[in-house]
Write a protein that holds these residues in place. Sequence first.
Motif, PDB file in Angstrom:
ATOM      1  N   PRO A 174       0.758  -1.356   0.186  1.00  0.00           N
ATOM      2  CA  PRO A 174       0.687   0.126  -0.055  1.00  0.00           C
ATOM      3  C   PRO A 174       0.350   0.985  -0.041  1.00  0.00           C
ATOM      4  O   PRO A 174       1.822   1.101   0.964  1.00  0.00           O
ATOM      5  CB  PRO A 174      -0.805  -0.283   1.277  1.00  0.00           C
ATOM      6  N   ARG A 175       0.441   2.535  -1.133  1.00  0.00           N
ATOM      7  CA  ARG A 175       1.189   3.621  -0.950  1.00  0.00           C
ATOM      8  C   ARG A 175       1.007   4.057   0.336  1.00  0.00           C
ATOM      9  O   ARG A 175       2.736   4.902   0.591  1.00  0.00           O
ATOM     10  CB  ARG A 175       0.974   4.421  -1.837  1.00  0.00           C
ATOM     11  N   LYS A 176       0.616   3.931   1.030  1.00  0.00           N
ATOM     12  CA  LYS A 176       0.623   4.800   2.443  1.00  0.00           C
ATOM     13  C   LYS A 176       2.004   3.809   3.347  1.00  0.00           C
ATOM     14  O   LYS A 176       2.368   4.925   3.930  1.00  0.00           O
ATOM     15  CB  LYS A 176      -1.332   4.573   3.185  1.00  0.00           C
ATOM     16  N   LYS A 177       1.338   3.007   3.055  1.00  0.00           N
ATOM     17  CA  LYS A 177       2.818   2.153   3.624  1.00  0.00           C
ATOM     18  C   LYS A 177       4.506   2.396   3.431  1.00  0.00           C
ATOM     19  O   LYS A 177       5.374   3.349   4.263  1.00  0.00           O
ATOM     20  CB  LYS A 177       2.975   0.527   3.257  1.00  0.00           C
ATOM     21  N   LEU A 178       4.362   2.319   2.393  1.00  0.00           N
ATOM     22  CA  LEU A 178       5.480   2.772   2.148  1.00  0.00           C
ATOM     23  C   LEU A 178       5.626   4.536   2.287  1.00  0.00           C
ATOM     24  O   LEU A 178       7.639   4.629   2.315  1.00  0.00           O
ATOM     25  CB  LEU A 178       5.459   2.792   0.171  1.00  0.00           C
ATOM     26  N   GLU A 179       5.067   4.826   1.970  1.00  0.00           N
ATOM     27  CA  GLU A 179       5.460   7.068   2.034  1.00  0.00           C
ATOM     28  C   GLU A 179       5.775   6.875   3.480  1.00  0.00           C
ATOM     29  O   GLU A 179       6.650   7.580   3.902  1.00  0.00           O
ATOM     30  CB  GLU A 179       4.393   7.481   1.901  1.00  0.00           C
ATOM     31  N   VAL A 226     -10.501  -9.090  20.909  1.00  0.00           N
ATOM     32  CA  VAL A 226     -10.437  -8.994  20.058  1.00  0.00           C
ATOM     33  C   VAL A 226      -9.088  -8.065  19.527  1.00  0.00           C
ATOM     34  O   VAL A 226      -9.421  -7.308  20.066  1.00  0.00           O
ATOM     35  CB  VAL A 226     -11.169  -8.767  19.222  1.00  0.00           C
ATOM     36  N   ILE A 227      -8.358  -8.618  19.141  1.00  0.00           N
ATOM     37  CA  ILE A 227      -6.885  -7.545  18.448  1.00  0.00           C
ATOM     38  C   ILE A 227      -6.851  -6.555  17.251  1.00  0.00           C
ATOM     39  O   ILE A 227      -7.549  -7.627  16.255  1.00  0.00           O
ATOM     40  CB  ILE A 227      -5.347  -8.446  18.737  1.00  0.00           C
ATOM     41  N   ILE A 228      -7.476  -5.951  16.911  1.00  0.00           N
ATOM     42  CA  ILE A 228      -7.513  -4.746  16.112  1.00  0.00           C
ATOM     43  C   ILE A 228      -6.011  -4.338  15.865  1.00  0.00           C
ATOM     44  O   ILE A 228      -5.720  -3.102  15.847  1.00  0.00           O
ATOM     45  CB  ILE A 228      -8.667  -3.540  16.118  1.00  0.00           C
ATOM     46  N   SER A 229      -5.008  -5.012  14.615  1.00  0.00           N
ATOM     47  CA  SER A 229      -3.779  -5.043  15.110  1.00  0.00           C
ATOM     48  C   SER A 229      -3.038  -4.278  14.183  1.00  0.00           C
ATOM     49  O   SER A 229      -1.892  -3.674  14.102  1.00  0.00           O
ATOM     50  CB  SER A 229      -2.873  -5.831  14.756  1.00  0.00           C
ATOM     51  N   GLY A 230      -3.884  -3.136  13.046  1.00  0.00           N
ATOM     52  CA  GLY A 230      -3.672  -2.039  12.726  1.00  0.00           C
ATOM     53  C   GLY A 230      -4.433  -1.290  11.725  1.00  0.00           C
ATOM     54  O   GLY A 230      -5.699  -1.571  11.389  1.00  0.00           O
ATOM     55  N   GLY A 231      -4.119   0.031  11.286  1.00  0.00           N
ATOM     56  CA  GLY A 231      -4.869   0.885  10.603  1.00  0.00           C
ATOM     57  C   GLY A 231      -4.314   1.426   9.325  1.00  0.00           C
ATOM     58  O   GLY A 231      -4.385   2.541   8.900  1.00  0.00           O
ATOM     59  N   ASN A 232      -3.567   1.311   9.096  1.00  0.00           N
ATOM     60  CA  ASN A 232      -2.514   1.331   7.532  1.00  0.00           C
ATOM     61  C   ASN A 232      -3.226   1.108   5.841  1.00  0.00           C
ATOM     62  O   ASN A 232      -2.722  -0.036   6.091  1.00  0.00           O
ATOM     63  CB  ASN A 232      -1.124   1.067   7.295  1.00  0.00           C
ATOM     64  N   VAL A 233      -3.941   2.195   5.864  1.00  0.00           N
ATOM     65  CA  VAL A 233      -4.867   1.676   4.675  1.00  0.00           C
ATOM     66  C   VAL A 233      -4.731   2.991   3.578  1.00  0.00           C
ATOM     67  O   VAL A 233      -4.999   4.411   4.249  1.00  0.00           O
ATOM     68  CB  VAL A 233      -5.991   1.186   4.972  1.00  0.00           C
ATOM     69  N   ASP A 234      -4.956   2.498   2.545  1.00  0.00           N
ATOM     70  CA  ASP A 234      -4.651   3.700   1.790  1.00  0.00           C
ATOM     71  C   ASP A 234      -6.007   4.264   1.606  1.00  0.00           C
ATOM     72  O   ASP A 234      -7.342   3.523   1.861  1.00  0.00           O
ATOM     73  CB  ASP A 234      -4.923   3.219   0.397  1.00  0.00           C
ATOM     74  N   ASP A 235      -6.234   5.802   1.396  1.00  0.00           N
ATOM     75  CA  ASP A 235      -7.143   6.106   1.631  1.00  0.00           C
ATOM     76  C   ASP A 235      -8.410   5.459   0.604  1.00  0.00           C
ATOM     77  O   ASP A 235      -9.595   5.569   0.872  1.00  0.00           O
ATOM     78  CB  ASP A 235      -7.293   8.689   1.410  1.00  0.00           C
ATOM     79  N   ALA A 236      -8.116   6.315  -0.655  1.00  0.00           N
ATOM     80  CA  ALA A 236      -8.537   5.808  -2.056  1.00  0.00           C
ATOM     81  C   ALA A 236      -9.516   3.944  -1.616  1.00  0.00           C
ATOM     82  O   ALA A 236     -10.899   3.466  -1.902  1.00  0.00           O
ATOM     83  CB  ALA A 236      -8.314   5.587  -2.836  1.00  0.00           C
ATOM     84  N   ARG A 237      -8.222   3.078  -0.885  1.00  0.00           N
ATOM     85  CA  ARG A 237      -9.298   1.908  -0.945  1.00  0.00           C
ATOM     86  C   ARG A 237     -10.690   1.863   0.486  1.00  0.00           C
ATOM     87  O   ARG A 237     -10.928   1.232   0.628  1.00  0.00           O
ATOM     88  CB  ARG A 237      -8.045   0.861  -0.500  1.00  0.00           C
ATOM     89  N   PHE A 238     -10.061   2.673   1.572  1.00  0.00           N
ATOM     90  CA  PHE A 238     -10.829   2.748   2.599  1.00  0.00           C
ATOM     91  C   PHE A 238     -12.362   3.125   1.897  1.00  0.00           C
ATOM     92  O   PHE A 238     -13.132   2.790   2.625  1.00  0.00           O
ATOM     93  CB  PHE A 238     -10.303   3.311   4.118  1.00  0.00           C
ATOM     94  N   ALA A 239     -11.847   4.202   1.285  1.00  0.00           N
ATOM     95  CA  ALA A 239     -13.098   4.920   0.855  1.00  0.00           C
ATOM     96  C   ALA A 239     -14.648   4.536  -0.363  1.00  0.00           C
ATOM     97  O   ALA A 239     -15.146   4.029   0.184  1.00  0.00           O
ATOM     98  CB  ALA A 239     -12.727   5.984   0.315  1.00  0.00           C
ATOM     99  N   ALA A 240     -13.792   3.347  -0.885  1.00  0.00           N
ATOM    100  CA  ALA A 240     -14.121   2.156  -1.606  1.00  0.00           C
ATOM    101  C   ALA A 240     -15.170   1.293  -0.702  1.00  0.00           C
ATOM    102  O   ALA A 240     -16.268   0.912  -1.155  1.00  0.00           O
ATOM    103  CB  ALA A 240     -13.367   1.444  -2.900  1.00  0.00           C
ATOM    104  N   VAL A 241     -14.281   0.458   0.825  1.00  0.00           N
ATOM    105  CA  VAL A 241     -14.961  -0.521   1.293  1.00  0.00           C
ATOM    106  C   VAL A 241     -16.283   0.679   1.943  1.00  0.00           C
ATOM    107  O   VAL A 241     -16.939  -0.328   1.933  1.00  0.00           O
ATOM    108  CB  VAL A 241     -13.603  -0.825   2.432  1.00  0.00           C
TER     109      VAL A 241
END
Length: 325
Positions: A109-114, A307-322
């Motif tokens: 994901p671009r966000k993780k790279l950046e 419940v473990i919610i382990s991470g929140g690094n998702v690209d904006d466009a993908r999250f918006a689409a979901v």
Amino acid sequence: MRTPGASLMRKPNRDGVLAAAAKIAEILPETPLLSFERDGATIWCKAESLQPMGAFKLRGAWHRLTDLDAQQRADGVVAFSSGNHAQGVAWSAKRLGMPSTIVMPSDAPRKKLENTRALGAEIILYDRMTEDRAAIGAALAAERGATLVPSFDDAWVIEGQGSAGIEATAQMEARAGGAPDRIVIPCGGGGLSAGIALACPDAEIVIAEPEGWDDMRQSLETGEIVPVGPNPPPTACDALQTTLVSPLTFEVLSGRGATGVAVSEAEVAEAMRFAFDKLRLVVEPGGAAALAAVLAGKVELGERTLVIISGGNVDDARFAAVLSA
């Protein structure tokens, strides 16, 4: 390449988890423990997505890097990761004044790279489907005299991830009337789930993986390590795309009698929407796998389910689409 000799033989243990938890408590506040009601039961959620770099991975990275000696710190570290371990190592290295090099898939994901680059790490890209990230990382570490920091196949990393279980237990004892009796955890290589299994020896451990990538579930069921099969299906859960689990993590989880479930892409997306709507959390696909398993009814609820919610690094466009689906 510097890989601490003891790490080749040393196995993770609960004392190490407690030491890691003490280290983490010195530099970071606890992540929140949130709750919601389901089928008449209260479900507790540990929001590791709210860590400074957006995932639990800095726990293991901090425990590993702070145990390096002065020369090892000067020589730097090399890691390989789809993004969250990358950011955890880069965050820890920056705080400790160490150079870091991270091998990351070109489709991360671009966000993780950046974010990884912004933390000062050098990034080396590779093709997830045709190249071996571990081999690339080992070669780079050998060439540079650096310490290789695996994302889950390392005793210190496993112990560090387990510190989340120490925190959550204390929070639930204060708010839920006791320690968790069942813990549902997203699983890629198993570092987080193995660490929490060590941290919480009296809790039942259930791991959640994407369908087609559920090699830990199959390994636990058969009693031996089973790799992901050929041509696995595409998944949005980039953080959980591990093709072969570690003997270290498998040994801990199998010894604890852990079980596993697989979740679909639709179930993961629904969990992401639920987390945003009900818990006000931005959760990446892999980080939502355990929540997806609970919401889909694939895990029997305990008296005090965590419940473990382990991470929140998702690209904006993908999250918006979901969210708009």
